[in-house]
Scaffold this motif. Structure first.
Motif, PDB file in Angstrom:
ATOM      1  N   VAL A  81      18.740  -5.919   7.163  1.00  0.00           N
ATOM      2  CA  VAL A  81      17.273  -5.831   7.156  1.00  0.00           C
ATOM      3  C   VAL A  81      16.731  -6.325   5.814  1.00  0.00           C
ATOM      4  O   VAL A  81      15.781  -7.105   5.757  1.00  0.00           O
ATOM      5  N   VAL A  82      17.367  -5.889   4.722  1.00  0.00           N
ATOM      6  CA  VAL A  82      16.926  -6.338   3.388  1.00  0.00           C
ATOM      7  C   VAL A  82      17.052  -7.856   3.282  1.00  0.00           C
ATOM      8  O   VAL A  82      16.161  -8.548   2.764  1.00  0.00           O
ATOM      9  N   ALA A 142       9.819  -8.790  -3.271  1.00  0.00           N
ATOM     10  CA  ALA A 142       9.382 -10.156  -2.953  1.00  0.00           C
ATOM     11  C   ALA A 142       7.966 -10.410  -3.471  1.00  0.00           C
ATOM     12  O   ALA A 142       7.654 -11.502  -3.928  1.00  0.00           O
ATOM     13  N   LEU A 174      21.557 -11.086  -3.437  1.00  0.00           N
ATOM     14  CA  LEU A 174      20.873 -12.249  -2.865  1.00  0.00           C
ATOM     15  C   LEU A 174      20.257 -13.107  -3.962  1.00  0.00           C
ATOM     16  O   LEU A 174      20.339 -14.336  -3.925  1.00  0.00           O
ATOM     17  N   GLU A 175      19.653 -12.454  -4.956  1.00  0.00           N
ATOM     18  CA  GLU A 175      19.046 -13.218  -6.060  1.00  0.00           C
ATOM     19  C   GLU A 175      20.104 -13.977  -6.844  1.00  0.00           C
ATOM     20  O   GLU A 175      19.917 -15.136  -7.193  1.00  0.00           O
ATOM     21  N   VAL A 204      13.210  -1.724   3.656  1.00  0.00           N
ATOM     22  CA  VAL A 204      12.212  -2.759   3.951  1.00  0.00           C
ATOM     23  C   VAL A 204      11.153  -2.794   2.852  1.00  0.00           C
ATOM     24  O   VAL A 204      10.829  -3.865   2.307  1.00  0.00           O
ATOM     25  N   ALA A 244      12.384  -4.157  -0.394  1.00  0.00           N
ATOM     26  CA  ALA A 244      12.543  -5.617  -0.352  1.00  0.00           C
ATOM     27  C   ALA A 244      11.178  -6.306  -0.407  1.00  0.00           C
ATOM     28  O   ALA A 244      11.010  -7.299  -1.124  1.00  0.00           O
ATOM     29  N   VAL A 245      10.195  -5.768   0.345  1.00  0.00           N
ATOM     30  CA  VAL A 245       8.859  -6.381   0.329  1.00  0.00           C
ATOM     31  C   VAL A 245       8.248  -6.255  -1.080  1.00  0.00           C
ATOM     32  O   VAL A 245       7.651  -7.206  -1.590  1.00  0.00           O
ATOM     33  N   VAL A 280      14.196  -9.546   5.112  1.00  0.00           N
ATOM     34  CA  VAL A 280      12.941  -9.507   4.340  1.00  0.00           C
ATOM     35  C   VAL A 280      13.017 -10.499   3.182  1.00  0.00           C
ATOM     36  O   VAL A 280      12.042 -11.195   2.871  1.00  0.00           O
ATOM     37  N   TYR A 281      14.183 -10.618   2.566  1.00  0.00           N
ATOM     38  CA  TYR A 281      14.347 -11.573   1.459  1.00  0.00           C
ATOM     39  C   TYR A 281      14.060 -12.994   1.937  1.00  0.00           C
ATOM     40  O   TYR A 281      13.295 -13.736   1.319  1.00  0.00           O
ATOM     41  N   TRP A 317      19.577  -6.772  -2.839  1.00  0.00           N
ATOM     42  CA  TRP A 317      18.578  -7.687  -3.403  1.00  0.00           C
ATOM     43  C   TRP A 317      19.159  -8.446  -4.597  1.00  0.00           C
ATOM     44  O   TRP A 317      18.978  -9.660  -4.727  1.00  0.00           O
TER      45      TRP A 317
END
Lengths: 466, 97
Positions: free
Chosen positions: A279-280, B32, B88-89, B25, B28-29, A283-284, B85
């Protein structure tokens, strides 16, 4: 377009047709709950149910196979080796599905012996298809494996996604062999049957859809191969790490040793964790692209897949996965609610996303691939699904209370729970939202036929004028 | 187990995962959009999740090993969104370099 990709389009057409059969049979099954005498001795409940759950498996399987035949030549830059075998087997597969469905409808009851097992019904849920058809499925899957591995071998190329896919195809085909044993001890039979049902759905299919989503994200959002492959490895590790022994939650009440209560409960409870990571990630990806894409339908269906998987499998699953609660909830409509949500989120949305991705390319609608009708189908399908699982949840909790916790799981308690107004309200709600879902399906079919057509018609004209 | 604790425990466990999802969620939002207010809301969701751990540990008829396990997974939920996060970054930035 490669021949393999033309075959993929045929697989998608067959998949969406079977999706319709599944929806119709599901609606009929829902009707029986509000009117049990409906079509009595003409078309009995169990036949509608068999058609509903078997077409569920087959439409998703056809969607997966079609998706692999679409992406494989792009991945390897060449036609699929032995494509003619795949083309022939596609028609054999479709014909077999039709014959099996007709036999199910015509022969609805009777004795069971070697003949009925080979030619009418194997009698095991989800793998009811008679043995000749089960052998046929093995042949189709083996040919599919040959197509994939031989193409990679001939291309002298191996990517991370393809490597994971090829490794996944081995358990995918081997586990299906669990459809064959004839065990007379029910505990032994269920023990191995769950290897097939659980390991397909919560292990090998998860990896397969992970590979397909990796390819889809590369095309849909231009995500780099290194990123999707790294993420795929992590997801596969986590999903398999929790999913394989999560099998134990099916072993609570079938006569297996007590240690499965702890193993099953522990690993099942870990299963939502990788889904949270997904889910994360969704959103990314959505955030880095500011929700902008040239293929909004595919993009929204991918998002629905991530969220639906988390809520359907994660939240709904965790409500009932610990053995203390599962003692009351298993086998009730509560489980059915979880099953509907999880299948839809984990696989249904993903296959529809891939179909939109493919259609954008076949119709050359690179700049603008949008319509009003996809929004309607997206809304109605998801609203219908959420409504159905809500109704089933209410009905299931009613059963858990009145039939299991208070009634002690007797037949009388089953009848009492079935007559409870909460149970019946839940079933009416399921039917109502089932109709909403069916409307969404009709609009989805219309949209899949129509979306991007204008661009497809304009493309040859542009080439001609150039 | 009678039906009241059955329902309460099941609902608490479902809400536990849902709160974890909402935390993921929203975190993450917020990351972002670089929104600190959303980040605070995400932590509030995580606080609700930890509250549900307390509800399960103190109010449910589950045995203590299960309660311990729920508490441990509640702590694990806290790390997953930021760790994902960051991963991913790192992946995207190393690609950009």
């Amino acid at each position: 377009m490669y021949r393999s990709q033309k075959l993929a389009l045929r697989y998608f057409a067959a998949a969406i047709t079977l999706f319709g059969v599944m929806t119709a049979a599901g609606l009929l099954s829902a009707l029986y709950y509000v009117d049990p005498s409906l079509f009595y001795n003409v078309f009995d409940f169990q036949m509608a149910k068999i058609l509903h759950i078997d077409t569920l498996i087959i439409w998703l399987l056809m969607g997966f196979i079609g998706a692999v035949y679409w992406f494989l030549p792009k991945e390897l830059g060449r036609e699929v080796v032995g494509i003619w075998i795949a083309e022939v087997l596609f028609y054999v597969f479709c014909a077999a599905v039709v014959v099996v469905a007709v036999v199910f409808i015509v022969v609805q009851y009777g004795g069971s012996n070697q003949f009925s097992m080979w030619f009418i019904n194997q009698g095991r849920k989800y793998v009811e298809a008679p043995r000749w058809a089960a052998v046929g499925i093995v042949v189709v899957v083996l040919a599919f494996m040959f197509n994939v591995t031989a193409t990679a071998w001939r291309a002298r190329k191996m990517t991370g996604i393809l490597g994971v896919l090829i490794l996944d195809l081995i358990p995918l085909s081997v586990l299906y062999l669990d459809a064959f044993p004839q065990l007379t001890n029910m505990s032994h039979d269920l023990y191995w049957w769950w290897w097939l049902v659980h390991m397909w759905v919560e292990a090998t299919w998860e990896v397969l859809i992970g590979c397909l989503m990796a390819w889809s994200l590369m095309e849909l959002m231009g995500t780099s191969r290194r990123i999707v492959e790294t993420w795929l490895y992590i997801e596969v590790m986590l999903v398999l790490g929790t999913g394989i022994l999560g099998l134990g939650h099916h072993y609570f009440w079938i006569g297996t040793p007590q240690y499965w209560l702890s193993i099953g409960g522990f690993f099942s409870a870990l299963e939502p964790l990788p889904l949270l990571g997904m889910v994360v990630h969704a959103v990314y990806d959505a955030g880095t692209h500011h929700m902008k894409t040239t293929n909004r339908p595919a993009f929204y269906w991918v998002l629905a897949e991530a969220f639906g998987n988390f809520i359907g499998a994660g939240v709904w699953g965790f409500m009932m996965t610990l053995p203390q609660i599962n003692l009351y909830s298993h086998g009730t409509q509560w489980t059915v609610s979880h099953g509907h949500f999880a299948f839809w989120g984990a696989y249904g949305c993903g296959v529809i996303a891939i179909m939109y991705l493919v259609l954008q390319q076949t119709r050359h609608a690179t700049a603008h691939f949008d319509s009003r009708s996809w929004k309607w189908s997206f809304g109605l399908l998801n609203l219908g699904l959420v409504g159905m699982v809500g109704g089933l949840l209410v009905a299931g909790i009613t059963q858990a209370i009145y039939e299991r916790a208070q009634g002690g799981s007797t037949l009388q308690a089953f009848v009492v729970a079935s007559e409870n107004h909460w149970f019946q309200s839940g079933m009416y709600a399921r039917l109502l939202f089932g109709i909403v879902f069916a409307l969404g399906y009709i609009i989805l079919v219309y949209d899949l036929l129509a979306i991007g057509r204008r661009a497809a018609l304009a493309a040859p004209a542009q080439v001609a004028s150039a | 187990m009678t039906y009241a604790p059955l329902l309460a425990t099941s609902a608490a466990l479902g809400l536990f995962v849902l709160a974890g999802g909402a935390y993921g969620v929203l975190y993450a939002v917020s990351a972002a959009r670089l929104s600190s207010s959303l980040e605070r809301v995400s932590y509030a969701c995580y606080a609700v999740q930890l509250l549900l751990v307390l509800v399960v540990c103190l109010g449910s008829p589950l045995d203590w090993p299960w309660k311990l396990f729920i508490a441990a997974s509640g702590i694990a939920y806290g790390f997953i969104p930021p760790a994902t996060w960051r991963l991913l970054e790192t992946l995207h930035h190393s690609r950009a370099r």
